[in-house]
Structure formats: structure tokens, C-alpha cells
Design a protein around this motif. Structure first.
Motif, PDB file in Angstrom:
ATOM      1  N   GLN A  62      37.021 -48.705  31.611  1.00  0.00           N
ATOM      2  CA  GLN A  62      36.555 -47.764  32.615  1.00  0.00           C
ATOM      3  C   GLN A  62      37.670 -47.506  33.603  1.00  0.00           C
ATOM      4  O   GLN A  62      38.346 -48.437  34.037  1.00  0.00           O
ATOM      5  N   LEU A  63      37.880 -46.259  33.950  1.00  0.00           N
ATOM      6  CA  LEU A  63      38.926 -45.902  34.882  1.00  0.00           C
ATOM      7  C   LEU A  63      38.564 -46.388  36.277  1.00  0.00           C
ATOM      8  O   LEU A  63      37.450 -46.165  36.750  1.00  0.00           O
ATOM      9  N   GLY A  64      39.486 -47.114  36.920  1.00  0.00           N
ATOM     10  CA  GLY A  64      39.246 -47.641  38.258  1.00  0.00           C
ATOM     11  C   GLY A  64      39.782 -46.701  39.329  1.00  0.00           C
ATOM     12  O   GLY A  64      40.839 -46.109  39.172  1.00  0.00           O
ATOM     13  N   TYR A  65      39.044 -46.556  40.399  1.00  0.00           N
ATOM     14  CA  TYR A  65      39.417 -45.682  41.510  1.00  0.00           C
ATOM     15  C   TYR A  65      39.598 -46.514  42.773  1.00  0.00           C
ATOM     16  O   TYR A  65      38.949 -47.531  42.948  1.00  0.00           O
ATOM     17  N   ARG A  66      40.477 -46.064  43.673  1.00  0.00           N
ATOM     18  CA  ARG A  66      40.644 -46.754  44.944  1.00  0.00           C
ATOM     19  C   ARG A  66      40.316 -45.784  46.059  1.00  0.00           C
ATOM     20  O   ARG A  66      40.473 -44.577  45.930  1.00  0.00           O
ATOM     21  N   HIS A  67      39.848 -46.354  47.178  1.00  0.00           N
ATOM     22  CA  HIS A  67      39.549 -45.534  48.344  1.00  0.00           C
ATOM     23  C   HIS A  67      40.841 -44.962  48.912  1.00  0.00           C
ATOM     24  O   HIS A  67      41.859 -45.646  48.957  1.00  0.00           O
ATOM     25  N   ILE A  68      40.804 -43.727  49.342  1.00  0.00           N
ATOM     26  CA  ILE A  68      41.947 -43.143  50.048  1.00  0.00           C
ATOM     27  C   ILE A  68      41.524 -42.891  51.489  1.00  0.00           C
ATOM     28  O   ILE A  68      40.460 -43.335  51.908  1.00  0.00           O
ATOM     29  N   ALA A  69      42.310 -42.204  52.275  1.00  0.00           N
ATOM     30  CA  ALA A  69      42.074 -42.061  53.716  1.00  0.00           C
ATOM     31  C   ALA A  69      40.630 -41.694  54.059  1.00  0.00           C
ATOM     32  O   ALA A  69      40.037 -42.261  54.953  1.00  0.00           O
ATOM     33  N   LEU A 114      39.467 -51.968  43.015  1.00  0.00           N
ATOM     34  CA  LEU A 114      39.167 -50.699  42.367  1.00  0.00           C
ATOM     35  C   LEU A 114      37.667 -50.571  42.138  1.00  0.00           C
ATOM     36  O   LEU A 114      36.979 -51.558  41.918  1.00  0.00           O
ATOM     37  N   TYR A 115      37.178 -49.342  42.183  1.00  0.00           N
ATOM     38  CA  TYR A 115      35.744 -49.063  42.100  1.00  0.00           C
ATOM     39  C   TYR A 115      35.460 -48.066  40.985  1.00  0.00           C
ATOM     40  O   TYR A 115      36.367 -47.479  40.409  1.00  0.00           O
ATOM     41  N   ASP A 116      34.156 -47.854  40.706  1.00  0.00           N
ATOM     42  CA  ASP A 116      33.760 -46.851  39.722  1.00  0.00           C
ATOM     43  C   ASP A 116      34.055 -45.453  40.271  1.00  0.00           C
ATOM     44  O   ASP A 116      34.569 -45.304  41.382  1.00  0.00           O
ATOM     45  N   SER A 117      33.729 -44.412  39.525  1.00  0.00           N
ATOM     46  CA  SER A 117      34.096 -43.047  39.915  1.00  0.00           C
ATOM     47  C   SER A 117      33.430 -42.591  41.208  1.00  0.00           C
ATOM     48  O   SER A 117      33.884 -41.648  41.834  1.00  0.00           O
ATOM     49  N   ASN A 118      32.365 -43.248  41.631  1.00  0.00           N
ATOM     50  CA  ASN A 118      31.716 -42.913  42.899  1.00  0.00           C
ATOM     51  C   ASN A 118      32.297 -43.699  44.070  1.00  0.00           C
ATOM     52  O   ASN A 118      31.855 -43.524  45.198  1.00  0.00           O
TER      53      ASN A 118
END
Length: 87
Positions: A37-44, A72-76
Motif C-alpha cells: 500500500q502506498l504510504g502518505y505523509r502529512h504536509i504543511a 506514513l498513513y493511508d491515502s486519507n
């Protein structure tokens, strides 16, 4: 005539039910495998996130960028992701 019909059709029906149940059981086992699963990180902006890397979701280690990077988080950008290796 009726007994001959039952003697030939009944075994075929039992075989068909057995094959159907075997096929459905093997497809259930396949669906339990995890997918990368693609991991996402919070941005500003806290409601936005940026795709970074894949997390395999098999292990107990937090999926982070590097060893000390952000989680890293899910797409949401809500659910933290896991992975099977430390790095």
C-alpha cells in the motif's frame, strides 16, 4: 427408469457441489494476502498528504520514511501504516 436417473444424476450433483465449495474456499484464502500500500505523509496543511513510498502492511513496525522519519498513513492521511521490516 426413475432409479436409473437418480443413480446417474445424484453422484454428478455431489461432485459439482464438492468442486464448487473447493473453488470458493481457495478463493477465500487468496483474498487474505496483503498488498503493498502506498504510504502518505502529512504536509504543511493537515488535511493534505503527499505520496512517499510503499508499505507492505505485513508486520508490526511503523512504516516511516527512513528509520527516524515521519510516520506514513493511508491515502486519507488518517490510518497509520505498518511494514514487516524496520527500514
Amino acid at each position: 427408469m426413475k432409479t436409473n436417473f437418480l443413480k446417474t444424476i445424484l453422484p454428478l450433483a455431489v461432485i459439482a457441489v464438492g468442486l464448487t465449495s473447493a473453488a470458493s474456499t481457495s478463493s477465500l484464502n487468496r483474498s487474505s494476502k496483503s498488498v503493498a500500500q502506498l504510504g502518505y505523509r502529512h504536509i504543511a496543511n493537515p488535511e493534505s498528504c503527499n505520496a512517499v513510498q510503499e508499505c507492505d502492511e505485513n508486520g508490526n513496525f511503523n512504516c516511516k520514511i527512513g528509520s527516524n522519519g515521519p510516520q506514513l498513513y493511508d491515502s486519507n492521511c488518517v490510518t497509520p501504516l505498518k511494514r514487516s521490516t524496520v527500514n
